[in-house]
Design a protein around this motif. Structure first.
Motif, mmCIF file in Angstrom:
data_model
loop_
_atom_site.group_PDB
_atom_site.id
_atom_site.type_symbol
_atom_site.label_atom_id
_atom_site.label_comp_id
_atom_site.label_asym_id
_atom_site.label_seq_id
_atom_site.Cartn_x
_atom_site.Cartn_y
_atom_site.Cartn_z
ATOM 1 N N CYS A 149 28.370 -3.968 15.967
ATOM 2 C CA CYS A 149 28.483 -2.536 15.664
ATOM 3 C C CYS A 149 29.210 -1.742 16.745
ATOM 4 N N GLY A 172 28.449 -1.687 25.720
ATOM 5 C CA GLY A 172 27.212 -1.652 24.955
ATOM 6 C C GLY A 172 26.129 -2.557 25.518
ATOM 7 N N ALA A 173 24.902 -2.242 25.099
ATOM 8 C CA ALA A 173 23.739 -2.955 25.623
ATOM 9 C C ALA A 173 23.803 -4.454 25.335
ATOM 10 N N PHE A 217 18.603 -8.002 21.099
ATOM 11 C CA PHE A 217 18.540 -9.387 20.610
ATOM 12 C C PHE A 217 17.999 -10.333 21.683
ATOM 13 N N PRO A 274 25.013 2.384 20.167
ATOM 14 C CA PRO A 274 26.233 2.012 20.899
ATOM 15 C C PRO A 274 26.642 3.123 21.850
HETATM 16 S S1 SF4 Z 1 24.601 -2.393 21.670
HETATM 17 FE FE1 SF4 Z 1 23.715 -1.596 19.765
HETATM 18 S S2 SF4 Z 1 25.479 -0.840 18.629
HETATM 19 FE FE2 SF4 Z 1 26.284 -2.205 20.234
HETATM 20 S S3 SF4 Z 1 26.453 -4.219 19.252
HETATM 21 FE FE3 SF4 Z 1 24.447 -4.107 20.229
HETATM 22 S S4 SF4 Z 1 23.057 -3.402 18.580
HETATM 23 FE FE4 SF4 Z 1 25.159 -2.944 17.937
#
Ligand code: SF4
Length: 167
Positions: free
Chosen positions: A37, A101-102, A110, A133
């Motif tokens: 995402c 992003g994380a 995850f 994000p």
């Molecule tokens: S940080 Fe959030 S928005 Fe980005 S890939 Fe991971 S789950 Fe998706």
């Protein structure tokens, strides 16, 4: 870059390494590697509204050999490890990596056996951008931080490190 003026003759002097870094930092061509995402925010950043051309990064390169910055946006599963590593290896030095992003930074939500808990376990990362994000403004902020980092680097340091690793 500080340029020392030399009167009104149109001449200026600077160090060669500053000149090289100035050129590199003003044209960080990205390889957009969106895997989840976060890739949507990456696409929004590349669109006209945010004018990434201000930073010389408007030219996405889908060939690793013509890219300077690997912009990894999204989750990286264990099965994708060789793909990411191969793309990174195919990029010519000097090269830089932004983890957007994380998920790219730490695995994000995850926490599973199948997902990397940060891409820095596979390739070196220069800039981490938090968020889930991150908004386009955060990505632009990370890009500016990378530009400042490139400006301060020794132009041959990365090549020397790569040569040492190969030997
Ligand atoms: S940080 Fe959030 S928005 Fe980005 S890939 Fe991971 S789950 Fe998706």
């Amino acid at each position: 870059m500080k340029i020392q003026g030399y009167g009104g003759n149109g001449w200026f002097i600077t160090k060669m390494e500053q000149l090289i870094n100035w050129g590199r930092s003003r044209s960080p061509w990205p390889l957009p590697y969106g895997t989840a995402c976060c890739g949507i925010e990456l696409m929004a950043t590349m669109a006209s509204g945010y004018d990434i051309a201000r930073f010389g990064a408007e030219r996405p390169s889908f060939s690793p050999r013509q890219a300077d910055v690997l912009l990894e946006a999204g989750t990286i599963t264990k099965k994708m490890t060789p793909v990411l590593k191969r793309i990174y290896d195919q990029m010519a030095e000097p090269k830089w990596v932004i983890a957007m992003g994380a998920c790219a930074c730490t695995g994000g939500v995850f926490r599973t056996y199948s997902t990397h808990q940060g891409i820095d376990s596979i390739i070196p990362v220069d800039i981490y951008i938090p968020g889930c994000p991150p908004r386009p403004e955060a990505l632009l902020d990370g890009l500016v931080k990378l530009i400042h980092k490139i400006e301060k680097e020794h132009p041959l340091r990365k090549q020397a490190q790569a040569l040492l690793q190969e030997s």
